[in-house]
Scaffold this motif. Structure first.
Motif, PDB file in Angstrom:
ATOM      1  N   GLY A 150      -9.189  29.378 -13.045  1.00 53.20           N
ATOM      2  CA  GLY A 150      -8.199  30.333 -12.045  1.00 53.20           C
ATOM      3  C   GLY A 150      -8.588  30.241 -10.901  1.00 53.20           C
ATOM      4  O   GLY A 150      -7.718  30.011  -9.669  1.00 53.20           O
ATOM      5  N   ARG A 151      -9.727  30.391 -10.348  1.00 53.06           N
ATOM      6  CA  ARG A 151     -10.166  30.242  -8.965  1.00 53.06           C
ATOM      7  C   ARG A 151      -9.748  28.732  -8.280  1.00 53.06           C
ATOM      8  O   ARG A 151      -9.315  28.727  -7.369  1.00 53.06           O
ATOM      9  CB  ARG A 151     -11.710  30.420  -8.758  1.00 53.06           C
ATOM     10  N   ALA A 152     -10.044  27.946  -9.172  1.00 48.25           N
ATOM     11  CA  ALA A 152      -9.739  26.412  -8.968  1.00 48.25           C
ATOM     12  C   ALA A 152      -8.314  26.247  -8.582  1.00 48.25           C
ATOM     13  O   ALA A 152      -7.768  25.803  -7.290  1.00 48.25           O
ATOM     14  CB  ALA A 152     -10.141  25.464  -9.697  1.00 48.25           C
ATOM     15  N   MET A 153      -7.495  26.891  -9.403  1.00 47.35           N
ATOM     16  CA  MET A 153      -6.044  26.640  -9.393  1.00 47.35           C
ATOM     17  C   MET A 153      -5.400  27.455  -8.077  1.00 47.35           C
ATOM     18  O   MET A 153      -4.644  27.000  -6.989  1.00 47.35           O
ATOM     19  CB  MET A 153      -5.226  27.227 -10.429  1.00 47.35           C
ATOM     20  N   LEU A 154      -6.131  28.566  -7.796  1.00 52.05           N
ATOM     21  CA  LEU A 154      -5.725  29.340  -6.498  1.00 52.05           C
ATOM     22  C   LEU A 154      -6.227  28.431  -5.283  1.00 52.05           C
ATOM     23  O   LEU A 154      -5.439  28.378  -4.303  1.00 52.05           O
ATOM     24  CB  LEU A 154      -6.558  30.892  -6.437  1.00 52.05           C
ATOM     25  N   GLY A 155      -7.520  27.915  -5.410  1.00 53.18           N
ATOM     26  CA  GLY A 155      -8.140  27.208  -4.131  1.00 53.18           C
ATOM     27  C   GLY A 155      -7.109  26.086  -3.888  1.00 53.18           C
ATOM     28  O   GLY A 155      -6.888  25.472  -2.824  1.00 53.18           O
ATOM     29  N   SER A 156      -6.654  25.322  -5.051  1.00 51.84           N
ATOM     30  CA  SER A 156      -5.802  24.100  -4.780  1.00 51.84           C
ATOM     31  C   SER A 156      -4.377  24.499  -4.125  1.00 51.84           C
ATOM     32  O   SER A 156      -3.981  23.817  -3.332  1.00 51.84           O
ATOM     33  CB  SER A 156      -5.576  23.249  -6.069  1.00 51.84           C
ATOM     34  N   PHE A 157      -3.791  25.635  -4.649  1.00 51.52           N
ATOM     35  CA  PHE A 157      -2.602  26.139  -4.203  1.00 51.52           C
ATOM     36  C   PHE A 157      -2.745  26.563  -2.599  1.00 51.52           C
ATOM     37  O   PHE A 157      -1.568  26.256  -1.906  1.00 51.52           O
ATOM     38  CB  PHE A 157      -2.337  27.601  -4.772  1.00 51.52           C
ATOM     39  N   LEU A 158      -3.805  26.962  -2.294  1.00 52.88           N
ATOM     40  CA  LEU A 158      -3.882  27.346  -0.684  1.00 52.88           C
ATOM     41  C   LEU A 158      -4.614  26.335  -0.003  1.00 52.88           C
ATOM     42  O   LEU A 158      -4.838  26.598   0.903  1.00 52.88           O
ATOM     43  CB  LEU A 158      -4.874  28.540  -0.804  1.00 52.88           C
ATOM     44  N   LYS A 159      -4.637  25.029  -0.756  1.00 52.16           N
ATOM     45  CA  LYS A 159      -5.335  23.891  -0.214  1.00 52.16           C
ATOM     46  C   LYS A 159      -6.784  24.189   0.620  1.00 52.16           C
ATOM     47  O   LYS A 159      -6.942  23.933   1.875  1.00 52.16           O
ATOM     48  CB  LYS A 159      -4.572  23.312   0.894  1.00 52.16           C
ATOM     49  N   ILE A 160      -7.648  25.244  -0.089  1.00 53.47           N
ATOM     50  CA  ILE A 160      -8.945  25.543   0.511  1.00 53.47           C
ATOM     51  C   ILE A 160      -9.998  24.448   0.344  1.00 53.47           C
ATOM     52  O   ILE A 160      -9.961  23.578  -0.694  1.00 53.47           O
ATOM     53  CB  ILE A 160      -9.360  26.720  -0.151  1.00 53.47           C
ATOM     54  N   LYS A 161     -10.641  24.162   1.604  1.00 57.57           N
ATOM     55  CA  LYS A 161     -11.689  23.163   1.597  1.00 57.57           C
ATOM     56  C   LYS A 161     -13.107  23.960   1.635  1.00 57.57           C
ATOM     57  O   LYS A 161     -13.154  24.480   2.684  1.00 57.57           O
ATOM     58  CB  LYS A 161     -11.556  22.322   2.698  1.00 57.57           C
ATOM     59  N   PRO A 162     -13.921  24.356   0.447  1.00 50.76           N
ATOM     60  CA  PRO A 162     -14.882  24.953   0.680  1.00 50.76           C
ATOM     61  C   PRO A 162     -16.157  24.333   1.177  1.00 50.76           C
ATOM     62  O   PRO A 162     -16.414  23.133   0.861  1.00 50.76           O
ATOM     63  CB  PRO A 162     -15.230  25.403  -0.779  1.00 50.76           C
ATOM     64  N   ASP A 186     -13.195  18.241  -1.345  1.00 44.69           N
ATOM     65  CA  ASP A 186     -11.800  17.881  -1.050  1.00 44.69           C
ATOM     66  C   ASP A 186     -11.289  18.529  -2.160  1.00 44.69           C
ATOM     67  O   ASP A 186      -9.859  18.914  -2.212  1.00 44.69           O
ATOM     68  CB  ASP A 186     -11.671  16.550  -0.898  1.00 44.69           C
ATOM     69  N   THR A 187     -11.594  18.268  -3.397  1.00 48.82           N
ATOM     70  CA  THR A 187     -10.794  18.967  -4.795  1.00 48.82           C
ATOM     71  C   THR A 187     -11.818  19.566  -5.683  1.00 48.82           C
ATOM     72  O   THR A 187     -13.104  19.120  -5.647  1.00 48.82           O
ATOM     73  CB  THR A 187     -10.201  17.519  -5.350  1.00 48.82           C
ATOM     74  N   LEU A 188     -11.435  20.471  -6.215  1.00 51.40           N
ATOM     75  CA  LEU A 188     -12.371  21.403  -6.978  1.00 51.40           C
ATOM     76  C   LEU A 188     -12.488  20.978  -8.425  1.00 51.40           C
ATOM     77  O   LEU A 188     -13.197  21.456  -9.348  1.00 51.40           O
ATOM     78  CB  LEU A 188     -11.715  23.003  -7.016  1.00 51.40           C
ATOM     79  N   ASP A 189     -11.674  19.964  -9.004  1.00 52.71           N
ATOM     80  CA  ASP A 189     -11.685  19.357 -10.178  1.00 52.71           C
ATOM     81  C   ASP A 189     -13.008  19.345 -10.745  1.00 52.71           C
ATOM     82  O   ASP A 189     -13.272  19.694 -11.646  1.00 52.71           O
ATOM     83  CB  ASP A 189     -11.006  18.168 -10.287  1.00 52.71           C
ATOM     84  N   ASN A 190     -14.014  18.519 -10.346  1.00 52.78           N
ATOM     85  CA  ASN A 190     -15.251  18.289 -10.573  1.00 52.78           C
ATOM     86  C   ASN A 190     -16.017  19.524 -10.873  1.00 52.78           C
ATOM     87  O   ASN A 190     -17.071  19.696 -11.776  1.00 52.78           O
ATOM     88  CB  ASN A 190     -16.174  17.192  -9.870  1.00 52.78           C
ATOM     89  N   LEU A 191     -15.964  20.351 -10.028  1.00 54.90           N
ATOM     90  CA  LEU A 191     -16.675  21.647  -9.852  1.00 54.90           C
ATOM     91  C   LEU A 191     -16.332  22.681 -11.136  1.00 54.90           C
ATOM     92  O   LEU A 191     -16.880  23.310 -11.873  1.00 54.90           O
ATOM     93  CB  LEU A 191     -16.506  22.465  -8.557  1.00 54.90           C
TER      94      LEU A 191
END
Length: 279
Positions: free
Chosen positions: A175-187, A161-166
């Motif tokens: 950078g990828r995490a900030m973009l993913g959070s901005f786009l609300k991406i769920k990998p 749900d969040t990329l913080d721990n990754l």
């Protein structure tokens, strides 16, 4: 006649009553957080760990059991000539299975060690069937062959749900995490061959559930579903609707519980694991 004892580790996400029911032996991993070390599911339960992790800036660390811990257990279980089958979390995420293999070489007990290539309920699928077969008096070779078959017929997906721990764990860049959070991406990733492999990116909980259900229906068409599990790190926004859809599709025997701190350390809060196996 000698018995076969089944050993696993705490990442199998087993409750005490299940451990007792199947007469299992569970070796805990350890967690370091906030300057303290805890034994997984012995000194620290999953929900309490998540509360600690919310208030700890640094990423918690997990450690596999030392070979000596396994050897002591193997020595005790085999003192009457009994055999041991030791099934553990994927070697792609932890050195636990290697620790068990080292101990197997040091003990006089007849020990067979298997890398499940999975975690959580997908590891437990193998453990349960092995325990049932051992209770029936099946020989080690037959049990091992069945465990390998279950491993090949299993599937496990992880959704964070969040990329913080990754990011903290060095698995993805900031950078990828900030973009993913901005786009609300769920990998969405699969655990194939014991390794974390990204397979899809969606933008809502609803799309996550739809992806997982579509894939489940496609992979299980014409097959007998033997087990379904959902493990979560307070990820009920995905876990609950997924379980509901599975029940509406006619599947009522679904194991669902908090996952071990060892796993939620990597995935972060809000993650889920969805796993199943077929015959």
């Amino acid at each position: 006649m000698s018995k076969i004892h089944i050993v696993t580790d705490s990442t199998a996400d087993l409750k005490p009553e299940v451990i007792e029911k199947y007469n299992l032996h569970v070796v805990p991993l350890s967690i370091q957080i906030g300057g303290q070390t805890y034994l997984d599911r012995v000194d620290l339960e999953p929900k309490a760990f998540l509360d600690l992790m919310k208030n700890t800036p640094e990423l918690p660390k997990s450690s596999q059991p030392a070979p000596g811990v396994f050897k002591e257990l193997y020595d005790r279980l085999g003192q009457n000539g009994d055999q041991v089958l030791s099934i553990h979390m994927t070697g792609g995420m932890s050195g636990t299975v290697e620790s068990a293999r080292t101990a197997a070489e040091l003990t006089d007990t007849d020990v067979t060690v298997i890398d499940s290539r999975y975690i959580s309920h997908a590891l437990a699928f193998q453990v349960f069937e092995a325990a049932d077969m051992a209770k029936q008096g099946k020989p080690m070779e037959e049990i091992v062959a069945r465990v390998h078959q279950i491993r090949e017929n299993s599937k496990l997906y992880v959704v964070v749900d969040t990329l913080d721990n990754l990011v903290k764990g060095g698995r993805i860049g900031k950078g990828r995490a900030m973009l993913g959070s901005f786009l609300k991406i769920k990998p969405i990733a699969s655990l194939d061959g014991g390794e974390y492999t990204p397979v899809a990116k969606v933008r809502s909980y609803k799309q996550v559930v739809q992806y997982l259900m579509d894939d489940f229906k496609e992979r299980t068409a014409g097959k007998l579903v033997k087990g379904i599990g959902i493990a979560h790190a307070d990820g009920l926004s995905i876990a609950d609707p997924l379980k509901k859809q599975l029940q509406e599709a006619g599947y009522t025997d679904i194991r669902m519980d908090f996952t071990t701190p060892v796993i939620s350390t990597h995935t972060g809060i809000g993650a889920i694991g969805f796993m199943f196996y077929t015959d």
